[in-house]
Design a protein around this motif. Sequence first.
Motif, mmCIF file in Angstrom:
data_model
loop_
_atom_site.group_PDB
_atom_site.id
_atom_site.type_symbol
_atom_site.label_atom_id
_atom_site.label_comp_id
_atom_site.label_asym_id
_atom_site.label_seq_id
_atom_site.Cartn_x
_atom_site.Cartn_y
_atom_site.Cartn_z
ATOM 1 N N GLU A 173 -9.305 -4.112 -13.051
ATOM 2 C CA GLU A 173 -9.892 -4.765 -11.870
ATOM 3 C C GLU A 173 -8.753 -5.059 -10.892
ATOM 4 O OE1 GLU A 173 -13.025 -5.595 -11.039
ATOM 5 O OE2 GLU A 173 -13.799 -4.617 -12.858
ATOM 6 N N PHE A 174 -8.437 -4.065 -10.079
ATOM 7 C CA PHE A 174 -7.295 -4.282 -9.188
ATOM 8 C C PHE A 174 -7.758 -4.713 -7.800
ATOM 9 C CE2 PHE A 174 -8.153 0.335 -9.101
ATOM 10 C CZ PHE A 174 -8.326 0.560 -7.756
ATOM 11 N N THR A 175 -6.873 -5.439 -7.123
ATOM 12 C CA THR A 175 -7.184 -5.854 -5.756
ATOM 13 C C THR A 175 -6.794 -4.752 -4.774
ATOM 14 O OG1 THR A 175 -5.037 -6.964 -5.749
ATOM 15 C CG2 THR A 175 -6.964 -8.317 -6.201
ATOM 16 N N ARG A 176 -5.750 -4.004 -5.115
ATOM 17 C CA ARG A 176 -5.358 -2.849 -4.311
ATOM 18 C C ARG A 176 -4.379 -2.022 -5.127
ATOM 19 N NH1 ARG A 176 -1.453 -5.352 0.469
ATOM 20 N NH2 ARG A 176 -0.298 -6.827 -0.822
ATOM 21 N N GLU A 177 -4.052 -0.832 -4.624
ATOM 22 C CA GLU A 177 -3.054 -0.009 -5.296
ATOM 23 C C GLU A 177 -1.755 -0.056 -4.503
ATOM 24 O OE1 GLU A 177 -4.491 3.581 -7.513
ATOM 25 O OE2 GLU A 177 -6.222 3.328 -6.204
ATOM 26 N N LEU A 178 -0.662 -0.107 -5.240
ATOM 27 C CA LEU A 178 0.666 -0.156 -4.645
ATOM 28 C C LEU A 178 1.474 1.033 -5.159
ATOM 29 C CD1 LEU A 178 1.449 -3.957 -5.266
ATOM 30 C CD2 LEU A 178 0.582 -2.915 -3.145
ATOM 31 N N ALA A 179 2.543 1.338 -4.475
ATOM 32 C CA ALA A 179 3.480 2.340 -4.998
ATOM 33 C C ALA A 179 4.892 1.918 -4.630
ATOM 34 C CB ALA A 179 3.176 3.726 -4.447
ATOM 35 N N VAL A 180 5.803 2.174 -5.542
ATOM 36 C CA VAL A 180 7.216 1.892 -5.281
ATOM 37 C C VAL A 180 7.998 3.184 -5.493
ATOM 38 C CG1 VAL A 180 9.225 0.510 -5.848
ATOM 39 C CG2 VAL A 180 6.936 -0.468 -6.098
ATOM 40 N N VAL A 218 7.826 -1.784 -1.001
ATOM 41 C CA VAL A 218 6.558 -1.560 -1.704
ATOM 42 C C VAL A 218 5.491 -1.188 -0.670
ATOM 43 C CG1 VAL A 218 4.800 -2.612 -3.170
ATOM 44 C CG2 VAL A 218 7.205 -3.309 -3.386
ATOM 45 N N VAL A 219 4.729 -0.133 -0.953
ATOM 46 C CA VAL A 219 3.679 0.287 -0.017
ATOM 47 C C VAL A 219 2.303 0.096 -0.648
ATOM 48 C CG1 VAL A 219 5.223 1.986 1.024
ATOM 49 C CG2 VAL A 219 3.624 2.713 -0.780
ATOM 50 N N GLU A 220 1.298 -0.003 0.215
ATOM 51 C CA GLU A 220 -0.082 0.007 -0.259
ATOM 52 C C GLU A 220 -0.632 1.414 -0.093
ATOM 53 O OE1 GLU A 220 -2.684 -2.958 1.412
ATOM 54 O OE2 GLU A 220 -4.488 -1.861 0.773
ATOM 55 N N THR A 221 -1.287 1.915 -1.139
ATOM 56 C CA THR A 221 -1.905 3.238 -1.038
ATOM 57 C C THR A 221 -3.410 3.082 -1.144
ATOM 58 O OG1 THR A 221 -1.862 3.687 -3.420
ATOM 59 C CG2 THR A 221 0.092 4.299 -2.170
ATOM 60 N N VAL A 222 -4.128 3.897 -0.393
ATOM 61 C CA VAL A 222 -5.586 3.911 -0.475
ATOM 62 C C VAL A 222 -5.988 5.283 -1.018
ATOM 63 C CG1 VAL A 222 -7.743 3.691 0.811
ATOM 64 C CG2 VAL A 222 -5.727 2.358 1.491
ATOM 65 N N GLY A 240 1.038 -8.123 3.912
ATOM 66 C CA GLY A 240 0.875 -9.471 3.382
ATOM 67 C C GLY A 240 1.437 -9.691 1.990
ATOM 68 N N ILE A 241 2.173 -8.740 1.452
ATOM 69 C CA ILE A 241 2.684 -8.912 0.087
ATOM 70 C C ILE A 241 3.737 -10.019 0.059
ATOM 71 C CG2 ILE A 241 4.502 -7.157 0.245
ATOM 72 C CD1 ILE A 241 3.643 -6.340 -2.668
ATOM 73 N N ALA A 242 3.611 -10.908 -0.936
ATOM 74 C CA ALA A 242 4.570 -12.007 -1.071
ATOM 75 C C ALA A 242 5.918 -11.446 -1.519
ATOM 76 C CB ALA A 242 4.056 -13.021 -2.092
ATOM 77 N N GLU A 243 6.999 -12.072 -1.072
ATOM 78 C CA GLU A 243 8.319 -11.526 -1.345
ATOM 79 C C GLU A 243 8.613 -11.435 -2.847
ATOM 80 O OE1 GLU A 243 11.294 -13.103 1.346
ATOM 81 O OE2 GLU A 243 12.876 -12.399 -0.002
ATOM 82 N N ASP A 244 8.226 -12.461 -3.588
ATOM 83 C CA ASP A 244 8.522 -12.415 -5.026
ATOM 84 C C ASP A 244 7.678 -11.362 -5.740
ATOM 85 O OD1 ASP A 244 6.190 -13.835 -4.632
ATOM 86 O OD2 ASP A 244 6.569 -15.248 -6.276
ATOM 87 N N HIS A 245 6.476 -11.161 -5.237
ATOM 88 C CA HIS A 245 5.598 -10.134 -5.806
ATOM 89 C C HIS A 245 6.168 -8.744 -5.534
ATOM 90 C CE1 HIS A 245 1.793 -9.113 -7.580
ATOM 91 N NE2 HIS A 245 1.444 -8.343 -6.567
ATOM 92 N N ALA A 246 6.623 -8.531 -4.304
ATOM 93 C CA ALA A 246 7.232 -7.247 -3.945
ATOM 94 C C ALA A 246 8.485 -7.007 -4.781
ATOM 95 C CB ALA A 246 7.578 -7.218 -2.457
ATOM 96 N N LEU A 247 9.280 -8.048 -4.940
ATOM 97 C CA LEU A 247 10.498 -7.924 -5.749
ATOM 98 C C LEU A 247 10.184 -7.559 -7.189
ATOM 99 C CD1 LEU A 247 12.995 -10.702 -4.647
ATOM 100 C CD2 LEU A 247 13.491 -8.274 -5.081
ATOM 101 N N ALA A 248 9.144 -8.188 -7.743
ATOM 102 C CA ALA A 248 8.756 -7.892 -9.133
ATOM 103 C C ALA A 248 8.339 -6.432 -9.265
ATOM 104 C CB ALA A 248 7.620 -8.823 -9.566
ATOM 105 N N ALA A 249 7.597 -5.928 -8.286
ATOM 106 C CA ALA A 249 7.164 -4.521 -8.325
ATOM 107 C C ALA A 249 8.370 -3.586 -8.206
ATOM 108 C CB ALA A 249 6.174 -4.255 -7.186
#
Lengths: 386, 386
Positions: A189-196, A211-215, A230-239
Amino acid sequence: VTYQVAGPVAGPIVGMVGGGQLARMTAPAAVPLGIRFRVLAEAPDSSAAQVAAEVEVGDHRDPEAVARFAKGCDVVTFDHEHVPTELLHRLEDAGVAVRPGPAALVHAQDKRVMRERLTAAGLPCPRWRPVGSVADVVAFAGEVGWPVVLKSTRGGYDGKGVWTVGEERAVERVLGAAGGGLLVEERVEFTRELAVLVARSPCGQAAVYPVVETVQVDGICREVVAPAPGIAEDHALAAQQAALRVAGELGVTGVMAVEMFDTADGVLVNELAMRPHNSGHWTIDGAVTSQFEQHLRAVVDLPLGATTPHAPYAVMVNVLGGDYPDLYPAFRHCMARDPGLRIHVYGKQVRRGRKVGHVTVLGGDLDRLRERARHAAGYLRGEVTE
Amino acid sequence: VTYQVAGPVAGPIVGMVGGGQLARMTAPAAVPLGIRFRVLAEAPDSSAAQVAAEVEVGDHRDPEAVARFAKGCDVVTFDHEHVPTELLHRLEDAGVAVRPGPAALVHAQDKRVMRERLTAAGLPCPRWRPVGSVADVVAFAGEVGWPVVLKSTRGGYDGKGVWTVGEERAVERVLGAAGGGLLVEERVEFTRELAVLVARSPCGQAAVYPVVETVQVDGICREVVAPAPGIAEDHALAAQQAALRVAGELGVTGVMAVEMFDTADGVLVNELAMRPHNSGHWTIDGAVTSQFEQHLRAVVDLPLGATTPHAPYAVMVNVLGGDYPDLYPAFRHCMARDPGLRIHVYGKQVRRGRKVGHVTVLGGDLDRLRERARHAAGYLRGEVTE
């Protein structure tokens, strides 16, 4: 690696197996670096063969064709993941610099090997299990809930080899039709897809892009927004850290895209691609160092380039085959309407739904960028007519 | 122009006469547009021939070689201005799309024709006069003051064909040595040199890049700063308008660089180049549309692209041939020291003083950018060793 000197150019010769759009877009990146770029293409008119100065035609599954091609190169790398792993091991044993090497690449070729390795390394993945029977799948679904996702362990891409199944009969149909190994995964159950996108050199240097959002639609990438809005900095860093860890753990050389699910509990690794990737096409126009140049720098062990974006946002939209057999005549309208539009065509026969190009726009107003890029892609495809 | 369709690519075929670094840098720009790019190169290993997919080897002064080359192209354009004007008129008469056409190009080939035309159009030029004898030059110097500048009307480039002379004996020496037509110009007391790059299409659309400052040493461009630091907006506009007027007056198609002297009384036109130009190399990394893509778009009559820069400043420094026979081994140090550095090498044999590459950096701190670019160019050349 010692480099062959041919005429006034003394850079290394990089051979890319596969003549698709990724090889096509790598060719221009080699030019300023003085790297000689050679392609092993499926056919003389394949996407990359139209633009590369040095082309050999041959089958990437043919050990002799690949060995012959490799002989003329300082480094061998890939436009796709379809070269048999054993063949690459034999090349490497024969002294060829294969980058990424087969021991790393197998994780992008075989989803079971990838899941086992990432799980062992403690990297966040969807719950999964290898399966051999309908009963295996039903048992797994009993634990995680229907629907579940069946995946061929080898050979899948762009949505092929992936089936979402909601009940036992659907599982029977897939198992009846699919050859080879299979695994099952929970449907996340994802809110969106990301790619690094990361790059890693043989010497161990690594670089990471925003980090990018992919559709994705029907398993095919349609749109990429860099950075993920809108990605939070700590979330982007974790990815980013997860992607860098994957690269390091697997000993990747070259560029790797880590596709992820974004969930309430953090990111989960979905797929790996060990080559330039659709989620990084925006970097051609939108970053100091494009993913194609970065891949070349990584595989020849040059220091990596800055991944800094040129603008607050880049939006890339794929052009899929549609009503027009040829994209060029639509250029006039798109370019006149939007002088900042970056158009990229792949020289491929237009077939419905096939990736035949992409467009990118850069700027600060995300809504307006999306509108511009979608309009242009739709117009080039023939869906939009003004 | 109707376009030949070959395989899946249906864009036009653009043939560039001359296989130097400008053709080399045009080749990558053709790829995303699906334009087929073909080069008429001096030799199989010339700069552009190393990277272009389609290469013919032939002499640009040979009417048959040029006509044969043109036959396979939808549009013919140029890497240099050395194709004889008469030859181009015959091509055009035979129905070939020559862009820029010979009636425009002659103004970049013949300095006397250029000066006459610009003077007639009221465009600001240094005081000048055609000369045939020492007495003519002495008379001119009597009016404007010594020293004066003697120029060959044809064939000069990179400082060749230009002599600053301070007295009669020096005039005698030049007139004794120089063949062909000559003109004399006042030596302009300029504060700095500027260049304006414009593009113009057959349909009359024009686009202009920001005014840049160029630094020339011994007639060779060493450094370009975009935009020209501290230039007043009305002054920049006047320079851009002058360049656009030149393009319109002469009926230019393609990219043209107008080199100017900046003086207390305004700008004066120095030289014209009707092709991508050294003063526009920064656009590859630093602008939405590079001058090479812009040139292609202009000569095939596609709408022109945005000339917007990516950063407040771009600094480009040429790499001239120096102590190292091969530039590639120095990459490691330069790239590791400065990940944002953009390196471009031309695949040319390194000879002392010859342009063999360039570097570009982008950012906001001009002093730091100059330092970074000069360091890298010096290191690649072998002048700087840390």
